[in-house]
Design a protein around this motif. Sequence first.
Motif, PDB file in Angstrom:
ATOM      1  N   LYS A  32      -3.945 -26.105   6.289  1.00  0.00           N
ATOM      2  CA  LYS A  32      -2.844 -25.747   5.388  1.00  0.00           C
ATOM      3  C   LYS A  32      -1.698 -25.087   6.152  1.00  0.00           C
ATOM      4  O   LYS A  32      -0.558 -25.100   5.719  1.00  0.00           O
ATOM      5  CB  LYS A  32      -3.301 -24.736   4.330  1.00  0.00           C
ATOM      6  N   CYS A  33      -2.018 -24.437   7.251  1.00  0.00           N
ATOM      7  CA  CYS A  33      -1.046 -23.647   8.010  1.00  0.00           C
ATOM      8  C   CYS A  33      -0.496 -24.434   9.206  1.00  0.00           C
ATOM      9  O   CYS A  33       0.615 -24.164   9.678  1.00  0.00           O
ATOM     10  CB  CYS A  33      -1.689 -22.368   8.544  1.00  0.00           C
ATOM     11  N   CYS A  36       3.000 -25.712  10.340  1.00  0.00           N
ATOM     12  CA  CYS A  36       4.001 -24.715  10.727  1.00  0.00           C
ATOM     13  C   CYS A  36       3.530 -23.727  11.793  1.00  0.00           C
ATOM     14  O   CYS A  36       4.366 -23.063  12.407  1.00  0.00           O
ATOM     15  CB  CYS A  36       4.442 -23.913   9.504  1.00  0.00           C
ATOM     16  N   HIS A  37       2.231 -23.569  11.959  1.00  0.00           N
ATOM     17  CA  HIS A  37       1.717 -22.544  12.873  1.00  0.00           C
ATOM     18  C   HIS A  37       0.705 -23.105  13.864  1.00  0.00           C
ATOM     19  O   HIS A  37      -0.121 -23.934  13.501  1.00  0.00           O
ATOM     20  CB  HIS A  37       0.974 -21.446  12.103  1.00  0.00           C
ATOM     21  N   VAL A  47       7.534 -24.325  13.238  1.00  0.00           N
ATOM     22  CA  VAL A  47       8.377 -23.874  12.123  1.00  0.00           C
ATOM     23  C   VAL A  47       8.133 -22.379  11.888  1.00  0.00           C
ATOM     24  O   VAL A  47       9.016 -21.620  11.527  1.00  0.00           O
ATOM     25  CB  VAL A  47       8.047 -24.680  10.844  1.00  0.00           C
ATOM     26  N   ARG A  57      -0.838  -6.254  14.661  1.00  0.00           N
ATOM     27  CA  ARG A  57       0.453  -6.382  15.324  1.00  0.00           C
ATOM     28  C   ARG A  57       1.547  -6.082  14.294  1.00  0.00           C
ATOM     29  O   ARG A  57       1.366  -6.341  13.103  1.00  0.00           O
ATOM     30  CB  ARG A  57       0.576  -7.821  15.820  1.00  0.00           C
ATOM     31  N   ALA A  60       6.870  -9.724  12.565  1.00  0.00           N
ATOM     32  CA  ALA A  60       8.100 -10.216  13.210  1.00  0.00           C
ATOM     33  C   ALA A  60       8.218  -9.780  14.668  1.00  0.00           C
ATOM     34  O   ALA A  60       9.296  -9.417  15.125  1.00  0.00           O
ATOM     35  CB  ALA A  60       9.334  -9.767  12.413  1.00  0.00           C
ATOM     36  N   TYR A  67      12.956 -14.890  13.162  1.00  0.00           N
ATOM     37  CA  TYR A  67      12.433 -14.435  11.876  1.00  0.00           C
ATOM     38  C   TYR A  67      13.561 -14.209  10.877  1.00  0.00           C
ATOM     39  O   TYR A  67      14.717 -13.970  11.258  1.00  0.00           O
ATOM     40  CB  TYR A  67      11.693 -13.108  12.056  1.00  0.00           C
ATOM     41  N   SER A  68      13.192 -14.203   9.595  1.00  0.00           N
ATOM     42  CA  SER A  68      14.142 -13.809   8.556  1.00  0.00           C
ATOM     43  C   SER A  68      14.426 -12.308   8.684  1.00  0.00           C
ATOM     44  O   SER A  68      13.581 -11.546   9.163  1.00  0.00           O
ATOM     45  CB  SER A  68      13.544 -14.082   7.167  1.00  0.00           C
ATOM     46  N   TRP A  78       0.293  -6.087  10.450  1.00  0.00           N
ATOM     47  CA  TRP A  78      -0.644  -7.094   9.935  1.00  0.00           C
ATOM     48  C   TRP A  78      -2.082  -6.619  10.021  1.00  0.00           C
ATOM     49  O   TRP A  78      -2.851  -7.107  10.831  1.00  0.00           O
ATOM     50  CB  TRP A  78      -0.460  -8.438  10.655  1.00  0.00           C
ATOM     51  N   TRP A  86      -0.098 -11.130   2.028  1.00  0.00           N
ATOM     52  CA  TRP A  86       0.854 -12.129   2.547  1.00  0.00           C
ATOM     53  C   TRP A  86       0.379 -13.537   2.248  1.00  0.00           C
ATOM     54  O   TRP A  86       1.126 -14.374   1.739  1.00  0.00           O
ATOM     55  CB  TRP A  86       0.994 -11.898   4.058  1.00  0.00           C
ATOM     56  N   LEU A  87      -0.888 -13.788   2.547  1.00  0.00           N
ATOM     57  CA  LEU A  87      -1.398 -15.152   2.385  1.00  0.00           C
ATOM     58  C   LEU A  87      -1.606 -15.500   0.908  1.00  0.00           C
ATOM     59  O   LEU A  87      -1.611 -16.664   0.549  1.00  0.00           O
ATOM     60  CB  LEU A  87      -2.695 -15.347   3.179  1.00  0.00           C
ATOM     61  N   THR A  97      11.553 -13.916   2.520  1.00  0.00           N
ATOM     62  CA  THR A  97      10.919 -14.493   3.713  1.00  0.00           C
ATOM     63  C   THR A  97      11.227 -15.984   3.799  1.00  0.00           C
ATOM     64  O   THR A  97      11.470 -16.638   2.772  1.00  0.00           O
ATOM     65  CB  THR A  97       9.386 -14.317   3.696  1.00  0.00           C
ATOM     66  N   LYS A  98      11.218 -16.510   5.012  1.00  0.00           N
ATOM     67  CA  LYS A  98      11.419 -17.960   5.130  1.00  0.00           C
ATOM     68  C   LYS A  98      10.103 -18.709   5.310  1.00  0.00           C
ATOM     69  O   LYS A  98      10.106 -19.885   5.637  1.00  0.00           O
ATOM     70  CB  LYS A  98      12.446 -18.291   6.210  1.00  0.00           C
ATOM     71  N   MET A  99       8.980 -18.038   5.093  1.00  0.00           N
ATOM     72  CA  MET A  99       7.711 -18.778   5.051  1.00  0.00           C
ATOM     73  C   MET A  99       7.580 -19.409   3.666  1.00  0.00           C
ATOM     74  O   MET A  99       7.250 -18.750   2.692  1.00  0.00           O
ATOM     75  CB  MET A  99       6.515 -17.858   5.332  1.00  0.00           C
TER      76      MET A  99
END
Length: 127
Positions: A32-33, A36-37, A47, A57, A60, A67-68, A78, A86-87, A97-99
């Motif tokens: 699913k990720c 982009c990751h 992305v 960490r 950003a 990052y946005s 995190w 977040w998820l 956010t741009k995610m």
Amino acid sequence: MLKWVVAAGLVLALPAVASAQDAANGKKLFTKCAPCHAVGPGAKNKVGPELNGILDRAAASVEGFAYSDALKKSGLKWDDANLHKWLENPKALVPGTKMLFPGVKDEVERDDIIAYIESFNADGTNK
Ligand code: HEC
């Protein structure tokens, strides 16, 4: 005495087995990720930023990723609780956010995904 030793061994062994299974399932769910990751050896920004060493960490903080402003100003770290929020719904945690990802609503699935990404060190090697 022997019974006791065997029982203690089982109790100690269980969490390790469970977490290995979680990470294996998380690897599948990471599809699913993955558009982009990247995570793991040689992971590069796509992305979205590469996710090696994400646990504890600052948000950003991957160098060279644009990052946005919203995530840069979030002041988030995190840890496990924030990764879950977040998820589950990135936009609810960090409006702007741009995610662009609707989120993973199933808590067990989120746990497994987090177990998978947490299994990598910052340099992409396995823990
Ligand atoms: C459509 C592309 C896309 C998908 C799918 C996606 N992400 Fe993201 N992700 C991004 C972008 C873009 C950012 C940067 C967000 C920002 O700057 O606001 C991001 C940021 C993140 C961050 C914060 C990274 C940091 O350095 O602070 C984490 C953690 C993360 N994503 C995990 C995931 C996981 C796990 C999944 C799958 C369940 C996922 N993402 C799915 C695009 C995506």
